[in-house]
Enzyme design. Sequence first.
Site, PDB file in Angstrom:
ATOM      1  N   GLY A 273       0.814  -1.201   0.000  1.00 44.38           N
ATOM      2  CA  GLY A 273       0.000   0.000   0.000  1.00 44.38           C
ATOM      3  C   GLY A 273       0.852   1.258   0.000  1.00 44.38           C
ATOM      4  O   GLY A 273       1.874   1.322   0.693  1.00 44.38           O
TER       5      GLY A 273
ATOM      6  N   CYS B  11       2.179  -8.859  -7.041  1.00 42.85           N
ATOM      7  CA  CYS B  11       2.987  -9.719  -7.905  1.00 42.85           C
ATOM      8  C   CYS B  11       2.992 -11.146  -7.371  1.00 42.85           C
ATOM      9  O   CYS B  11       3.914 -11.545  -6.644  1.00 42.85           O
ATOM     10  CB  CYS B  11       4.412  -9.182  -8.014  1.00 42.85           C
ATOM     11  SG  CYS B  11       5.445 -10.102  -9.173  1.00 42.85           S
TER      12      CYS B  11
ATOM     13  N   THR C 108       4.235   2.194   6.215  1.00 41.33           N
ATOM     14  CA  THR C 108       2.843   1.744   6.165  1.00 41.33           C
ATOM     15  C   THR C 108       2.012   2.641   7.059  1.00 41.33           C
ATOM     16  O   THR C 108       2.428   2.960   8.183  1.00 41.33           O
ATOM     17  CB  THR C 108       2.686   0.281   6.612  1.00 41.33           C
ATOM     18  OG1 THR C 108       1.288  -0.013   6.793  1.00 41.33           O
ATOM     19  CG2 THR C 108       3.415  -0.014   7.914  1.00 41.33           C
TER      20      THR C 108
ATOM     21  N   ASP D  58      -0.552   1.774   8.549  1.00 41.35           N
ATOM     22  CA  ASP D  58      -1.141   0.950   9.608  1.00 41.35           C
ATOM     23  C   ASP D  58      -0.327   0.992  10.903  1.00 41.35           C
ATOM     24  O   ASP D  58      -0.854   0.696  11.975  1.00 41.35           O
ATOM     25  CB  ASP D  58      -1.271  -0.504   9.151  1.00 41.35           C
ATOM     26  CG  ASP D  58      -2.103  -0.655   7.897  1.00 41.35           C
ATOM     27  OD1 ASP D  58      -2.994   0.193   7.679  1.00 41.35           O
ATOM     28  OD2 ASP D  58      -1.862  -1.591   7.115  1.00 41.35           O
TER      29      ASP D  58
ATOM     30  N   GLY E 191      -6.398   0.619   8.603  1.00 43.15           N
ATOM     31  CA  GLY E 191      -5.476   0.023   9.562  1.00 43.15           C
ATOM     32  C   GLY E 191      -5.429  -1.486   9.508  1.00 43.15           C
ATOM     33  O   GLY E 191      -4.712  -2.115  10.280  1.00 43.15           O
ATOM     34  N   ARG E 192      -6.257  -2.089   8.631  1.00 43.63           N
ATOM     35  CA  ARG E 192      -6.334  -3.558   8.521  1.00 43.63           C
ATOM     36  C   ARG E 192      -6.616  -4.165   9.894  1.00 43.63           C
ATOM     37  O   ARG E 192      -7.604  -3.819  10.528  1.00 43.63           O
ATOM     38  CB  ARG E 192      -5.072  -4.125   7.876  1.00 43.63           C
ATOM     39  CG  ARG E 192      -4.867  -3.692   6.443  1.00 43.63           C
ATOM     40  CD  ARG E 192      -3.788  -4.488   5.768  1.00 43.63           C
ATOM     41  NE  ARG E 192      -2.503  -4.362   6.452  1.00 43.63           N
ATOM     42  CZ  ARG E 192      -1.426  -5.038   6.109  1.00 43.63           C
ATOM     43  NH1 ARG E 192      -1.468  -5.892   5.099  1.00 43.63           N
ATOM     44  NH2 ARG E 192      -0.294  -4.870   6.765  1.00 43.63           N
TER      45      ARG E 192
ATOM     46  N   HIS F  68      -9.581   4.980   1.507  1.00 49.71           N
ATOM     47  CA  HIS F  68      -8.291   5.304   0.916  1.00 49.71           C
ATOM     48  C   HIS F  68      -7.979   6.796   0.887  1.00 49.71           C
ATOM     49  O   HIS F  68      -6.860   7.169   0.502  1.00 49.71           O
ATOM     50  CB  HIS F  68      -8.216   4.727  -0.505  1.00 49.71           C
ATOM     51  CG  HIS F  68      -8.081   3.238  -0.513  1.00 49.71           C
ATOM     52  ND1 HIS F  68      -9.151   2.400  -0.256  1.00 49.71           N
ATOM     53  CD2 HIS F  68      -7.016   2.431  -0.721  1.00 49.71           C
ATOM     54  CE1 HIS F  68      -8.740   1.144  -0.315  1.00 49.71           C
ATOM     55  NE2 HIS F  68      -7.455   1.138  -0.599  1.00 49.71           N
ATOM     56  N   VAL F  69      -8.921   7.627   1.309  1.00 52.43           N
ATOM     57  CA  VAL F  69      -8.627   9.053   1.450  1.00 52.43           C
ATOM     58  C   VAL F  69      -7.420   9.246   2.368  1.00 52.43           C
ATOM     59  O   VAL F  69      -6.601  10.147   2.182  1.00 52.43           O
ATOM     60  CB  VAL F  69      -9.856   9.803   2.012  1.00 52.43           C
ATOM     61  CG1 VAL F  69      -9.496  11.231   2.405  1.00 52.43           C
ATOM     62  CG2 VAL F  69     -10.973   9.822   0.974  1.00 52.43           C
TER      63      VAL F  69
END
Length: 323
Positions: free
Chosen positions: A12, A74, A126, A128, A171-172, A254-255
Amino acid sequence: MTKKVAVLTSGGDAPGMNAAIRSVIRCGVRKGWQMFGVQHGYQGLISGNIYEMNTRDVGGIIQRGGTMLGSARCPEFMTVDGRKLAIRNMYQLGIDSLVVIGGNGTQTGSYELHRMGFPVVGIASTIDNDLCGSDITIGVDTALNIALEAIDRLKVTASSHQRAFILEVMGRKCGYLALMSGIAGGAEAITLPEIPTDPEELAQTLQAAYEHGKSHALVVAAEGADYNAAKLTEFFVTNRDRLGFSVRSTILGHVQRGGTPSAYDRNLGSRFGLGAIEALDRGETGVLVGQIASKITTTPLEDIVGKTKALDMELVRLAKLLD
């Protein structure tokens, strides 16, 4: 002999990644090294999308969000053959080491390259903030400030209409963003992946706020919590008569990733970039560059892979005391 170093971003995107790219390239060039950029993460290593970069190529990017090198999934890189192809492509260009900017999944890939004998240095990035080996990672500060701005704005409209708002943040499976933005924004309640949610207790909290004459109420929900915005809204709607407030929900999504990087994230990315180059100069590879107790540090990749940083329970206690 001149070192040849490549840099890539994966996973991300996070505000401040471009500052890290810029720092890696410019600090490497300062040492007289030949520097390369890899487009679209590990996919670029496999497809050979690798090109030489100099100081001018990273001019004017520090203020931009996202990553100028791009990122992509990938699946092929998850195979041994895919990683062998990636290493072969780098060797064909004379590249002798790699800097990898990203979070947990990305650094797992770094570790696999390291295990196969290719020199790698990771940079902790990240939003998160769940990556071990760094107290804070690139992108976290910007994401928190975007969430806080949303909270402040929602409170204005919530007060105008005597509503309770649920704000879901990213934050998953880590509740750091929800916890810290909830404390800073004065939320009545926060739901976290790390702690089971009692929706009945939350309903009582909102009811008490209404009965005490508050003009609004706010719940910050982590996207990975057992009760995210959708589940909380469903529960509260069925209990509307008790709450007093009408309930609305907003999913920030995603903001949070797309913001202009804060001064902190620009400086952090710049420091991490220098840290990666200095680690390579020392011959120290197979490590993650991060920040611990305000110092730039390196942690062996084997010590962070497969692990998730725990929440500070003192901060959880503080949130409870302040609601």
